[in-house]
Scaffold this active site. Structure first.
Site, PDB file in Angstrom:
ATOM      1  N   LEU A  85       0.807  -1.210   0.000  1.00 31.89           N
ATOM      2  CA  LEU A  85       0.000   0.000   0.000  1.00 31.89           C
ATOM      3  C   LEU A  85       0.847   1.270   0.000  1.00 31.89           C
ATOM      4  O   LEU A  85       1.924   1.325   0.581  1.00 31.89           O
ATOM      5  CB  LEU A  85      -0.918   0.009   1.227  1.00 31.89           C
ATOM      6  CG  LEU A  85      -1.868  -1.192   1.355  1.00 31.89           C
ATOM      7  CD1 LEU A  85      -2.716  -1.039   2.609  1.00 31.89           C
ATOM      8  CD2 LEU A  85      -2.740  -1.343   0.123  1.00 31.89           C
ATOM      9  N   HIS A 134      -3.605   4.257  -2.397  1.00 31.08           N
ATOM     10  CA  HIS A 134      -4.574   3.368  -1.766  1.00 31.08           C
ATOM     11  C   HIS A 134      -5.217   4.029  -0.553  1.00 31.08           C
ATOM     12  O   HIS A 134      -6.434   3.958  -0.345  1.00 31.08           O
ATOM     13  CB  HIS A 134      -3.897   2.073  -1.295  1.00 31.08           C
ATOM     14  CG  HIS A 134      -3.271   1.260  -2.370  1.00 31.08           C
ATOM     15  ND1 HIS A 134      -1.908   1.121  -2.502  1.00 31.08           N
ATOM     16  CD2 HIS A 134      -3.814   0.523  -3.367  1.00 31.08           C
ATOM     17  CE1 HIS A 134      -1.637   0.326  -3.511  1.00 31.08           C
ATOM     18  NE2 HIS A 134      -2.778  -0.052  -4.068  1.00 31.08           N
ATOM     19  N   ASP A 172      -5.351   3.506 -13.109  1.00 28.45           N
ATOM     20  CA  ASP A 172      -5.640   2.343 -13.949  1.00 28.45           C
ATOM     21  C   ASP A 172      -6.909   2.629 -14.759  1.00 28.45           C
ATOM     22  O   ASP A 172      -7.984   2.095 -14.483  1.00 28.45           O
ATOM     23  CB  ASP A 172      -5.812   1.097 -13.086  1.00 28.45           C
ATOM     24  CG  ASP A 172      -4.545   0.752 -12.325  1.00 28.45           C
ATOM     25  OD1 ASP A 172      -3.539   0.434 -12.980  1.00 28.45           O
ATOM     26  OD2 ASP A 172      -4.548   0.832 -11.086  1.00 28.45           O
TER      27      ASP A 172
END
Length: 290
Positions: A41, A45, A158
């Site tokens: 992480l 995140h 993403d």
């Protein structure tokens, strides 16, 4: 990034059965925020966890390095696994429950069912990583079925994955909200990623050229909204190539925000410029919204 809630210790659920038992015990009216991760992480995140904590009664995170979204020769075995550290970080940001199953539990010996999103292997990222989106679609569907969240949180870095997840939820009539948050960046513009840890000192110094290249194209678009996608992509590639440690530029693509399909020019609905390249031997992705 500083935590803003009291530190707790998330309840660890190492099996599907354990989490399902919890889920059956919860009141139907509870709003459940879900942040799926592969661990290792970083502040990207944690920004999602922070958002989930603000807007839900209960926050669940998952850590699962999903083998079906890695291709042959990719970094599945090398991908960093640090459950104890990650659990502490999640607790500092108020995660109530951590679902961290084994591969054997998620993909039993007789497992044969996959979610195969038509056309995604034809996208630039899909051509670079054949089968990747099948793996992502399958694991996300499984996680949504197990956790049954009200809200699920993902990062814009993403971009194609975000597009895919929205399609899954709409196409399969899932009763949840998909919330996409802006990419979190280092001070020099590099998008935060667990794979940044693979960069050596010189590569890390070189990597911010990726965001500079994307910014150059966006500035070009702002100055000339009628510019073609080919010209925008060329601007990105030329900037990337100014860095001596830039390796393979796998793709630079100007795509629809809704479908991630290439567009000839940016219309009123905007677009996304996305790319994948190697700095040294490390593959990195990034994008910028127009």
């Amino acid at each position: 990034m500083q935590a803003t809630v009291a530190k707790i210790t998330p309840v660890l659920h190492p099996t599907i059965a354990s989490f399902k038992a919890l889920r059956r015990s919860l009141q139907p009216s509870l709003k459940i925020g879900f942040v799926p991760t592969m661990g290792a992480l970083h502040d990207g995140h944690l920004s999602l966890v922070k958002e989930a904590r603000k807007n839900n009664d209960l926050v669940v995170a998952s850590i699962f390095v999903n083998p079906t979204q890695f291709g042959k020769g990719e970094d599945f075995d090398a991908y960093p696994r640090q459950l104890e550290r990650d659990s502490e970080l999640l607790g500092a940001y108020g995660v109530d429950h951590l679902f961290a199953p084994t591969i054997e539990d998620m993909y039993g010996k007789n497992h044969v069912t996959f979610v195969d999103p038509e056309g995604f292997d034809d996208l630039p990222e899909g051509r670079s990583r054949p089968g990747h989106f099948r793996g992502v679609a399958t694991i996300v569907t499984k996680l949504f079925n197990i956790v049954r969240p009200t809200n699920a949180y993902f990062g814009q870095k993403d971009a194609a994955q975000c597009c895919l997840i929205r399609r899954i939820v709409e196409d399969l009539d899932m009763d949840l909200n998909v919330i996409i948050k802006d990419t979190i960046r280092e001070a020099d513009g590099l998008a935060m990623s667990s794979r940044n840890a693979y960069l050596n000192t010189d590569e890390r110094k070189a990597a911010p050229v990726i965001y500079r290249a994307l910014r150059s194209a966006k500035e070009q678009f702002i100055a000339n909204p009628g510019i073609s996608s080919v010209e925008l992509a060329d601007t990105v590639k030329k900037t990337l190539k100014t860095e001596a440690l830039m390796g393979d530029i796998q793709y630079v693509s100007v795509d629809s925000k809704a479908t991630m399909r290439p567009v000839d020019r940016v219309g009123e609905e905007g677009a996304i410029i996305s790319l994948a390249c190697k700095v040294g031997s490390v593959r990195l992705i990034d994008n910028i919204v127009l």
